[in-house]
Design a protein around this motif. Structure first.
Motif, mmCIF file in Angstrom:
data_model
loop_
_atom_site.group_PDB
_atom_site.id
_atom_site.type_symbol
_atom_site.label_atom_id
_atom_site.label_comp_id
_atom_site.label_asym_id
_atom_site.label_seq_id
_atom_site.Cartn_x
_atom_site.Cartn_y
_atom_site.Cartn_z
ATOM 1 N N VAL A 253 0.725 -0.908 0.319
ATOM 2 C CA VAL A 253 -0.043 0.090 0.039
ATOM 3 C C VAL A 253 0.686 0.923 -0.248
ATOM 4 O O VAL A 253 1.558 1.643 0.977
ATOM 5 N N PHE A 254 0.564 2.203 -1.117
ATOM 6 C CA PHE A 254 1.476 3.634 -0.929
ATOM 7 C C PHE A 254 0.601 4.513 -0.934
ATOM 8 O O PHE A 254 -0.402 4.246 -1.705
ATOM 9 N N ALA B 226 -3.554 9.495 -4.615
ATOM 10 C CA ALA B 226 -2.961 9.745 -3.661
ATOM 11 C C ALA B 226 -2.882 8.438 -2.807
ATOM 12 O O ALA B 226 -1.505 8.872 -2.180
ATOM 13 N N LYS B 227 -3.713 6.899 -3.531
ATOM 14 C CA LYS B 227 -3.311 5.766 -3.008
ATOM 15 C C LYS B 227 -2.983 5.303 -3.528
ATOM 16 O O LYS B 227 -4.303 5.102 -4.894
ATOM 17 N N ILE B 228 -2.279 4.318 -4.120
ATOM 18 C CA ILE B 228 -2.401 2.762 -4.602
ATOM 19 C C ILE B 228 -1.663 1.075 -3.971
ATOM 20 O O ILE B 228 -0.818 1.453 -3.192
ATOM 21 N N ASP B 229 -2.952 0.481 -3.814
ATOM 22 C CA ASP B 229 -2.847 -1.254 -3.270
ATOM 23 C C ASP B 229 -2.322 -2.082 -4.239
ATOM 24 O O ASP B 229 -4.104 -1.633 -5.377
ATOM 25 N N VAL B 230 -1.713 -2.349 -4.205
ATOM 26 C CA VAL B 230 -1.111 -3.371 -5.265
ATOM 27 C C VAL B 230 -1.017 -4.687 -4.364
ATOM 28 O O VAL B 230 -0.452 -4.594 -3.505
ATOM 29 N N VAL C 43 -6.323 2.615 -7.342
ATOM 30 C CA VAL C 43 -5.701 3.803 -7.476
ATOM 31 C C VAL C 43 -6.926 4.948 -6.839
ATOM 32 O O VAL C 43 -7.639 4.979 -7.323
ATOM 33 N N LEU C 44 -6.628 5.858 -5.756
ATOM 34 C CA LEU C 44 -6.771 6.521 -5.308
ATOM 35 C C LEU C 44 -7.115 8.126 -5.122
ATOM 36 O O LEU C 44 -5.813 7.964 -5.559
#
Length: 205
Positions: A49-50, A66-70, A82-83
């Motif tokens: 989670v970035f 703003a946020k990327i869950d990989v 991607v948010l």
């Protein structure tokens, strides 16, 4: 010419010439590189989670949010959620193989699936095609799903309001491809065909 659609769903083929140009094939096998303000990594679940001004690159693919869950499965396929940042939208861009063309899109949320090779733009979705630096085609809708391997995308114009009623329209701007490079006597490229479908992500002929 007036085009009547029986549904708010569209499937648009982006191949405008006899030699179809798809999304950059090599991108699927390229490593995924991500920059962010912070990272939370779970090795057991294979999730990362970035957060904070995230920039993801994978070959010619560029994603910002703003946020990327990989997540990654046992076969090495990668899935990204991607948010967007406040008052902005999440962003995606990729080159098309063999031509100087790019596909880029925006949405409040973006879902990336490397196994299916698809990108989905959710809420206030936009998709654009550039020939070089010139905007060629532009589409807007509630949800847009783009298939990288076939260069076919599906647009759902409907959005669900708080009262449960769906409303909305698909909007499209299509620019005919210039035939300046077409040999004399040859057929000019065709304007993209619009086909209706009732299932998101389904390509019916």
């Amino acid at each position: 010419m007036k085009i009547t659609l029986t549904s708010l769903f569209l499937v648009v083929c982006l191949a405008l010439s006899a030699g179809q140009a798809y999304a950059e094939k090599a991108d699927r096998d390229k490593p995924m590189n991500i920059e962010a303000d912070s990272l939370r990594y779970d090795d057991q679940r294979q999730t990362s989670v970035f957060t904070g001004r995230v920039v993801l690159t994978k070959g010619t693919i560029l994603i910002r949010g703003a946020k990327i869950d990989v997540k990654q499965d046992s076969e090495g396929n990668q899935f990204g959620l991607v948010l967007s940042e406040p008052n902005k939208q999440a962003f995606f861009r990729q080159k098309r193989e063999g031509v100087d063309e790019y596909i880029e899109g925006e949405g409040d949320t973006i879902e990336y699936d490397s196994r299916a090779d698809t990108v989905k733009f959710l809420t206030n979705a936009k998709l654009r095609r550039y020939r070089g630096a010139t905007l060629s085609d532009e589409f807007t809708g509630g949800v847009i799903q783009y298939n990288n391997s076939t260069d076919v995308f599906t647009i759902d114009g409907s959005v669900t309001k708080t009262d449960g009623v769906k409303s909305g329209r698909v909007r499209a701007m299509l620019t005919p491809k210039s035939d300046s490079g077409t040999p004399k006597g040859a057929l000019a490229p065709l304007v993209p065909a619009l086909r209706s479908t009732t299932t998101m992500g389904t390509d019916k002929k």
